[in-house]
Design an enzyme around this catalytic site. Structure first.
Site, mmCIF file in Angstrom:
data_model
loop_
_atom_site.group_PDB
_atom_site.id
_atom_site.type_symbol
_atom_site.label_atom_id
_atom_site.label_comp_id
_atom_site.label_asym_id
_atom_site.label_seq_id
_atom_site.Cartn_x
_atom_site.Cartn_y
_atom_site.Cartn_z
ATOM 1 N N ARG A 178 0.368 8.218 6.036
ATOM 2 C CA ARG A 178 -0.230 7.337 6.514
ATOM 3 C C ARG A 178 -1.143 7.919 6.816
ATOM 4 O O ARG A 178 -2.727 7.378 6.765
ATOM 5 C CB ARG A 178 0.473 7.621 8.174
ATOM 6 C CG ARG A 178 1.229 6.257 7.923
ATOM 7 C CD ARG A 178 1.990 5.599 9.649
ATOM 8 N NE ARG A 178 2.813 5.158 9.692
ATOM 9 C CZ ARG A 178 2.584 3.966 9.540
ATOM 10 N NH1 ARG A 178 1.056 3.005 9.460
ATOM 11 N NH2 ARG A 178 3.498 2.867 9.816
ATOM 12 N N HIS A 188 -2.698 6.448 3.682
ATOM 13 C CA HIS A 188 -3.277 5.567 3.489
ATOM 14 C C HIS A 188 -4.301 4.495 4.921
ATOM 15 O O HIS A 188 -5.248 3.842 3.966
ATOM 16 C CB HIS A 188 -2.046 4.047 4.845
ATOM 17 C CG HIS A 188 -2.081 2.875 4.397
ATOM 18 N ND1 HIS A 188 -2.085 2.759 6.121
ATOM 19 C CD2 HIS A 188 -2.002 2.422 3.782
ATOM 20 C CE1 HIS A 188 -2.169 1.811 5.866
ATOM 21 N NE2 HIS A 188 -2.327 0.717 4.502
ATOM 22 N N SER A 218 1.119 -1.115 0.014
ATOM 23 C CA SER A 218 0.253 -0.077 0.455
ATOM 24 C C SER A 218 0.917 1.680 -0.128
ATOM 25 O O SER A 218 0.591 1.916 -0.623
ATOM 26 C CB SER A 218 -1.020 0.291 1.163
ATOM 27 O OG SER A 218 -1.717 -1.148 1.492
#
Length: 215
Positions: A44, A47, A21
Site C-alpha cells: 500500500r 501503491h 495496480s
C-alpha cells in the site's frame, strides 16, 4: 461539454484499477524478506507513492503488525502529526472499535505553548498527545521533530505507544529520526532515508486498519 481524446483507459472501475495496480506492484517489486502481513503494508505504501525504492527501504518491527491490529481492535486512539493524515485515513475502520484520529498541531493551547517555549508546534502536540491517552498509535509523516520528541519521551518512560508509524519526509533530521526509531524496542513501521510523507503514512495506517478488520 465533450472532451475528445484518442486515449482510452484500461478500465474506469475503481476496484479493477486498484486490483490491476496491486498486480503490477507484485510483478515489479522483486525479491524481499517481508512477511505476508508486512508486505500488505509495503504494497500500500508503494501503491500510494509509485516508488519501489521507498517500498524496499521499509523497516517493520517483528511485532508491529499484530500490535497495530490489536490497538485498533481495542479502540485505542491514533495521534497524527498533521491534518493531512486525518483527511486521508479511513477513519470508519478505527472509529467502529471506539478509537479516533487526533491532530493537535493547530490547537490554540499547542500554539501558545510552542510560542512560549520557542519550539515547534509538532513537539508540543506530541507532549499533549501523551497526556491525552495512554498507548495508542502515533502516525508521523511530516515532522521529524515530532518523531524525535516521541523517541525522547519513550526513552524517558513517559510514552508507551502501542505502535509508531514514523515516516517523516525531508532533509533536516528526517533520516536521522527514523534511524533512531529503528533502534527502539517498540513496535514501529519506518523506512531508511529521506523519503516518506503523510500520504505513505496514511497508506501504512490504512493497511493496518484493513488487517484489523479482517482479523
Amino acid at each position: 461539454m465533450d472532451f475528445l481524446t484518442d486515449f482510452k483507459p484500461l478500465t474506469v472501475q475503481p476496484q479493477e484499477i486498484e486490483g490491476m495496480s496491486f498486480q503490477m506492484i507484485d510483478d515489479e517489486f522483486g525479491e524481499h524478506s517481508f512477511t505476508d502481513e508486512q508486505y500488505k503494508v509495503v504494497q500500500r505504501v508503494v501503491h500510494a507513492s509509485a516508488d519501489f525504492e521507498l517500498g524496499h527501504s521499509m523497516l517493520i518491527h517483528d511485532k508491529a503488525i499484530q500490535a497495530g491490529i490489536e490497538a485498533i481492535q481495542r479502540g485505542e486512539q491514533v495521534y497524527a502529526d498533521v491534518q493531512m493524515i486525518l483527511s486521508g485515513v479511513s477513519k470508519g475502520r478505527i472509529e467502529k472499535h471506539g478509537g479516533s484520529v487526533n491532530v493537535y498541531i493547530s490547537d490554540p493551547d499547542v500554539m501558545e505553548e510552542a510560542k512560549r517555549l520557542n519550539t515547534t508546534r509538532a513537539i508540543i502536540s506530541v507532549r499533549k498527545a501523551i497526556q491525552q491517552f495512554e498507548g495508542g498509535i502515533f502516525a508521523i509523516g511530516n515532522a521529524p521533530t515530532a518523531l524525535l520528541e516521541l523517541i525522547r519521551l519513550i526513552k524517558e518512560g513517559y510514552a508507551k505507544p502501542s505502535l509508531v508509524i514514523g515516516l517523516p519526509v525531508g532533509f533536516v533530521s528526517a533520516p536521522e529520526s527514523k534511524e533512531e526509531l529503528a533502534k527502539l524496542d517498540v513496535p514501529f513501521i519506518t523506512n531508511v532515508g529521506r523519503k516518506g510523507g503523510s500520504t505513505v503514512t496514511v497508506a501504512a495506517l490504512n493497511a493496518i486498519s484493513l488487517l484489523a478488520e479482517k482479523a
